[in-house]
Scaffold this motif. Sequence first.
Motif, PDB file in Angstrom:
ATOM      1  N   THR A 236       0.987  -1.254   0.064  1.00  0.00           N
ATOM      2  CA  THR A 236      -0.002   0.105   0.124  1.00  0.00           C
ATOM      3  C   THR A 236       0.908   1.270   0.083  1.00  0.00           C
ATOM      4  OG1 THR A 236      -1.583  -1.344   1.361  1.00  0.00           O
ATOM      5  CG2 THR A 236      -1.732   1.362   1.328  1.00  0.00           C
ATOM      6  N   LEU A 263      -2.274  -1.522  -3.400  1.00  0.00           N
ATOM      7  CA  LEU A 263      -3.113  -0.458  -3.402  1.00  0.00           C
ATOM      8  C   LEU A 263      -2.306   0.991  -3.630  1.00  0.00           C
ATOM      9  CD1 LEU A 263      -5.745  -1.244  -0.703  1.00  0.00           C
ATOM     10  CD2 LEU A 263      -6.120  -1.264  -3.028  1.00  0.00           C
ATOM     11  N   ILE A 265      -3.979   4.010  -2.727  1.00  0.00           N
ATOM     12  CA  ILE A 265      -4.410   4.787  -1.583  1.00  0.00           C
ATOM     13  C   ILE A 265      -5.575   3.856  -0.980  1.00  0.00           C
ATOM     14  CG2 ILE A 265      -6.056   6.591  -0.665  1.00  0.00           C
ATOM     15  CD1 ILE A 265      -4.784   8.522  -2.681  1.00  0.00           C
ATOM     16  N   ASP A 266      -5.471   3.270   0.394  1.00  0.00           N
ATOM     17  CA  ASP A 266      -6.442   2.707   1.207  1.00  0.00           C
ATOM     18  C   ASP A 266      -7.066   3.741   2.129  1.00  0.00           C
ATOM     19  OD1 ASP A 266      -8.068   0.934   2.156  1.00  0.00           O
ATOM     20  OD2 ASP A 266      -6.241   0.021   3.172  1.00  0.00           O
ATOM     21  N   TYR A 276      -7.675  14.289  -4.516  1.00  0.00           N
ATOM     22  CA  TYR A 276      -6.804  13.437  -5.047  1.00  0.00           C
ATOM     23  C   TYR A 276      -6.774  14.188  -6.774  1.00  0.00           C
ATOM     24  CZ  TYR A 276      -5.435   9.101  -7.539  1.00  0.00           C
ATOM     25  OH  TYR A 276      -4.929   8.123  -8.598  1.00  0.00           O
ATOM     26  N   ARG A 285      -4.502  -0.304  -7.578  1.00  0.00           N
ATOM     27  CA  ARG A 285      -6.103   0.030  -7.232  1.00  0.00           C
ATOM     28  C   ARG A 285      -6.166   1.138  -6.093  1.00  0.00           C
ATOM     29  NH1 ARG A 285      -9.039  -2.937  -5.046  1.00  0.00           N
ATOM     30  NH2 ARG A 285      -7.763  -4.335  -3.854  1.00  0.00           N
ATOM     31  N   ASN A 286      -7.220   1.771  -6.050  1.00  0.00           N
ATOM     32  CA  ASN A 286      -7.538   2.772  -5.116  1.00  0.00           C
ATOM     33  C   ASN A 286      -8.922   2.253  -4.266  1.00  0.00           C
ATOM     34  OD1 ASN A 286      -5.728   4.759  -5.388  1.00  0.00           O
ATOM     35  ND2 ASN A 286      -6.806   5.552  -7.161  1.00  0.00           N
ATOM     36  N   PHE A 288     -11.357   4.066  -2.167  1.00  0.00           N
ATOM     37  CA  PHE A 288     -11.870   5.338  -1.870  1.00  0.00           C
ATOM     38  C   PHE A 288     -13.081   4.900  -0.729  1.00  0.00           C
ATOM     39  CE2 PHE A 288      -9.891   7.280  -5.806  1.00  0.00           C
ATOM     40  CZ  PHE A 288      -8.781   7.373  -5.114  1.00  0.00           C
TER      41      PHE A 288
END
Length: 300
Positions: A236, A263, A265-266, A276, A285-286, A288
């Motif tokens: 992450t 990730l 952003i987690d 963002y 991946r994100n 959100f």
Amino acid sequence: MKKERLAFLILLLFLVMATISPTANYPPPIQESMTDETPETSELDADYVIHGNETKFYAVNDKLHQVEFKSENFSELMNKVFSSAEEGIGVLLYNSHFGVLEDLEVCFFNFAVYSKGSWDYNVRNCILRVNKVGVKLDQDDNGTNKSNHFKISGGYVGCDIGIHITANCQNVIIETVNICDSSQHGAGIWIEQAEHTIIRECYFENNPNMDIKVGSEDLQATNTQIEECFFLVKKTAIKIDKSYYTKVEGCMAINDSGDNSTLFIDMTEKAIKLIYSHNYVQNLRNNFFFGSEGMNVEIN
């Protein structure tokens, strides 16, 4: 320094920095005994007291009451003190105001640099590696002063937790630092509880848990800006927990794990407001948390 000098104490092989009177005299040459005119030794259980004037710095053995090291260069003196330690636990800045730590190499300590209530410091071009924590910014023991107005720039930090900010310390800038090699359960940077933190143009690599953690389950980080950083992401890049207003702008992140669950952003449900903007993300991946009205994340 015109009006004040810094006296630095190593407490149990910690280095404690504190101000001393500008009218005090300085220690005698190396291996000479202390005199009545020399600054008093520490009442703390310290190994060394560091004194300095406009031309030289002196490391006084606080047990033997004599100078063991001296140098015209502060960084050179500090490295001599560190190399003399059989084990120790780093540099403690305690309730001191204004200073520079530059070109130091601090390894194999619990804390490489630990500030408790000191403010207006620059940590520049230091190598902090194989420590449990590279830099920790905290309040003093009485909760009176916080480690505000720090700038950490250049150099390399490779520790279980690279930089840890807590106790609501304010106005910290972390800039152009290589932050790598944290532990499986650590983080490159952990902004646990702070206000107005800027992370700018830093490089993150080989941090197997997370590169940056913002907030915690119980403590809040407020107004965190992450700008133009580069991430080679193992798990992450940025974990956002309890927080208010986090801005991630102009960053580049690349999946360095080969796992499609990695990730950028987690973001948890305790995070309030993420901006963002203009980030380039490759094979990441994100996660959100948009909130009930979908307005918790603003994407530009």
